[in-house]
Enzyme design. Structure first.
Site, mmCIF file in Angstrom:
data_model
loop_
_atom_site.group_PDB
_atom_site.id
_atom_site.type_symbol
_atom_site.label_atom_id
_atom_site.label_comp_id
_atom_site.label_asym_id
_atom_site.label_seq_id
_atom_site.Cartn_x
_atom_site.Cartn_y
_atom_site.Cartn_z
ATOM 1 N N ARG A 1 0.858 -1.178 0.000
ATOM 2 C CA ARG A 1 0.000 0.000 0.000
ATOM 3 C C ARG A 1 0.895 1.229 0.000
ATOM 4 O O ARG A 1 1.953 1.244 0.634
ATOM 5 C CB ARG A 1 -0.914 0.031 1.233
ATOM 6 C CG ARG A 1 -2.058 -0.976 1.201
ATOM 7 C CD ARG A 1 -3.106 -0.595 0.170
ATOM 8 N NE ARG A 1 -4.297 -1.431 0.237
ATOM 9 C CZ ARG A 1 -4.505 -2.501 -0.522
ATOM 10 N NH1 ARG A 1 -3.581 -2.877 -1.392
ATOM 11 N NH2 ARG A 1 -5.633 -3.184 -0.421
ATOM 12 N N GLU B 1 -4.391 7.336 -5.462
ATOM 13 C CA GLU B 1 -4.557 6.544 -6.679
ATOM 14 C C GLU B 1 -5.890 6.892 -7.330
ATOM 15 O O GLU B 1 -6.902 7.008 -6.633
ATOM 16 C CB GLU B 1 -4.509 5.049 -6.347
ATOM 17 C CG GLU B 1 -3.164 4.598 -5.823
ATOM 18 C CD GLU B 1 -3.086 3.103 -5.518
ATOM 19 O OE1 GLU B 1 -4.053 2.370 -5.841
ATOM 20 O OE2 GLU B 1 -2.071 2.666 -4.952
ATOM 21 N N HIS C 1 -1.163 -0.016 -9.912
ATOM 22 C CA HIS C 1 -1.757 -0.952 -8.939
ATOM 23 C C HIS C 1 -2.249 -2.212 -9.646
ATOM 24 O O HIS C 1 -3.428 -2.582 -9.572
ATOM 25 C CB HIS C 1 -2.898 -0.284 -8.181
ATOM 26 C CG HIS C 1 -3.158 -0.932 -6.847
ATOM 27 N ND1 HIS C 1 -3.492 -0.232 -5.713
ATOM 28 C CD2 HIS C 1 -3.118 -2.234 -6.463
ATOM 29 C CE1 HIS C 1 -3.663 -1.071 -4.692
ATOM 30 N NE2 HIS C 1 -3.441 -2.292 -5.137
#
Length: 326
Positions: free
Chosen positions: A232, A261, A280
Site C-alpha cells: 500500500r 490513486e 496498482h
C-alpha cells in the site's frame, strides 16, 4: 411456504455486470454501486465487496442490521475496516491466496529489470543510441521482504529459487524459517535495511506499518538499493522517497501503489530518476476476476451450510493470521 433465499449485496463499480459463477448459489444477489449500497444492505445477510477500494460501507453501516458476513475481493482490508465493524459480530473474509504468485512474479520481474538496467535500455532505445554496458546477475543478490503472510512468502520462495539470498521482516523474529531463512523485526527496519540490495514491501497497511519506510530507513539503504512497493502506498513516506531519489542516495524504486490513486498526472514521482511506475496491477493477471468470483462462491457455499469460512480476517490485526484456514 417456500424457504426465503438469503440476500447477498454485491457492491460493484458497474452493477450491470454480473459476476461469473454466482447464479447457482441459491441466494438472491443485489448488485449495486456505492450510491445504492444503503438500499441493497436492507435485509441482506452478506456483502460481497467487489469494488474493494470503496469506503462506502462505513457511511451506511446503520442499514446493515442483518449482516453476518462481508467478503472483500482483495488481500488488503484497510479500506474496509472501521471501529463499528471491528466491534460487531460480522465476519470479514478476504481474497488471500489469489494474488500470491502473480505478485511474486511481478517482484521477480522488477528485481531482474533493475539488475539488467532495463530503464536505461528503454531510454537508449528511444534515443536510438547504441551503448554497450555490463549489468549485474541476480544470483547472490540480497532481498529483504517486509511482510511474512502469503504474498510475502510467495515472493521469498520465488526469489530464493532464482538464486537470491532472502530474509523476511515481520512482527516476530524467527531464526530458521522455511521460506525466508531468517525473519527480522520490522520495527527495526532502519537497522536492517542496509543489508539488502532489494527492499520489498508486501505487508498490510496497519497502524504499525503506516509510514514504515521513512527517511531513516531510506538513509540506511545501500546507495544502489532498490525499493519495491506492492503493498500500500502509505507504507512509504513519499516526500522522503522523492528526496532520496533526487539525491541519488538510493538506486531505484519500483512502485505499484501510492498515497493517492490514480497517481495524479502532475505528481513528481512520474519524473523522479530511476523510478518505475505501474497502476496498482501487480497481482492482476488474466483471469483474476474469475478466480476471485470462484473463491467467493466456494466460501458462500460454506456459509450457506454453516461450515467455517476460509480466510477469516482478524479485525483487530487487519489481516488473516498466519496458519489460518486458506
Amino acid at each position: 411456504m417456500p424457504r426465503t433465499r438469503p440476500v447477498v449485496a454485491v457492491l460493484s463499480e458497474n452493477p450491470t455486470d454480473r459476476l461469473p459463477g454466482l447464479d447457482g448459489l441459491g441466494v438472491d444477489l443485489r448488485y449495486c454501486a456505492a450510491d445504492g449500497l444503503a438500499e441493497a444492505l436492507r435485509g441482506a445477510r452478506a456483502l460481497l465487496l467487489w469494488d474493494f477500494f470503496s469506503k462506502a460501507v462505513r457511511d451506511v453501516w446503520t442499514e446493515a442490521s442483518h449482516l453476518e458476513w462481508i467478503h472483500i475481493a482483495a488481500a488488503g482490508v484497510d479500506t474496509l475496516l472501521f471501529d463499528e465493524l471491528r466491534e460487531s459480530d460480522v465476519v470479514v473474509t478476504n481474497a488471500r491466496g489469489v494474488f500470491d504468485r502473480p505478485m511474486a512474479e511481478y517482484v521477480l520481474g522488477a528485481v531482474i529489470a533493475h539488475a539488467k538496467d532495463s530503464l536505461n535500455s528503454f531510454d537508449l532505445q528511444r534515443r536510438h543510441e547504441w551503448r554497450h554496458r555490463e549489468t549485474r546477475s541476480i544470483a547472490g543478490a540480497t532481498a529483504l521482504v517486509v511482510g511474512t503472510g502469503g504474498i510475502g512468502r510467495a515472493i521469498g520462495k520465488l526469489l530464493r529459487a532464482a538464486g537470491l539470498v532472502v530474509r523476511g521482516a515481520g512482527r516476530r523474529v524467527v531464526v530458521d524459517d522455511p521460506d525466508f531463512g531468517e525473519i527480522v523485526d520490522s520495527a527495526n527496519l532502519a537497522a536492517e535495511a542496509a543489508w539488502c540490495d532489494h527492499l520489498i514491501l508486501a505487508a498490510p497497511l496497519t497502524a504499525a506499518t503506516r509510514g514504515l519506510v521513512d527517511a531513516a530507513v531510506l538513509a540506511a539503504m545501500k546507495p544502489d538499493g532498490h525499493l519495491i512497493n506492492i503493498a500500500r502506498g502509505p507504507l512509504v513516506d513519499e516526500a522522503a522517497l522523492l528526496d532520496a531519489l533526487a539525491r541519488r542516495s538510493i538506486g531505484a524504486a519500483t512502485l505499484d501503489v501510492f498515497d493517492t490513486e490514480p497517481l495524479p498526472p502532475d505528481h513528481p514521482l512520474w519524473d523522479a530518476p530511476n523510478v518505475t511506475i505501474t497502476a496498482h496491477m501487480s497481482g492482476d493477471v488474466a483471469g483474476w476476476r474469475e478466480t476471485l468470483a470462484a473463491q467467493f462462491a466456494t466460501n458462500a457455499r460454506r456459509w450457506l451450510t454453516c461450515q467455517p469460512l476460509c480466510n477469516v480476517v482478524d479485525k483487530t490485526l487487519g489481516y488473516v493470521p498466519t496458519g489460518a484456514t486458506a
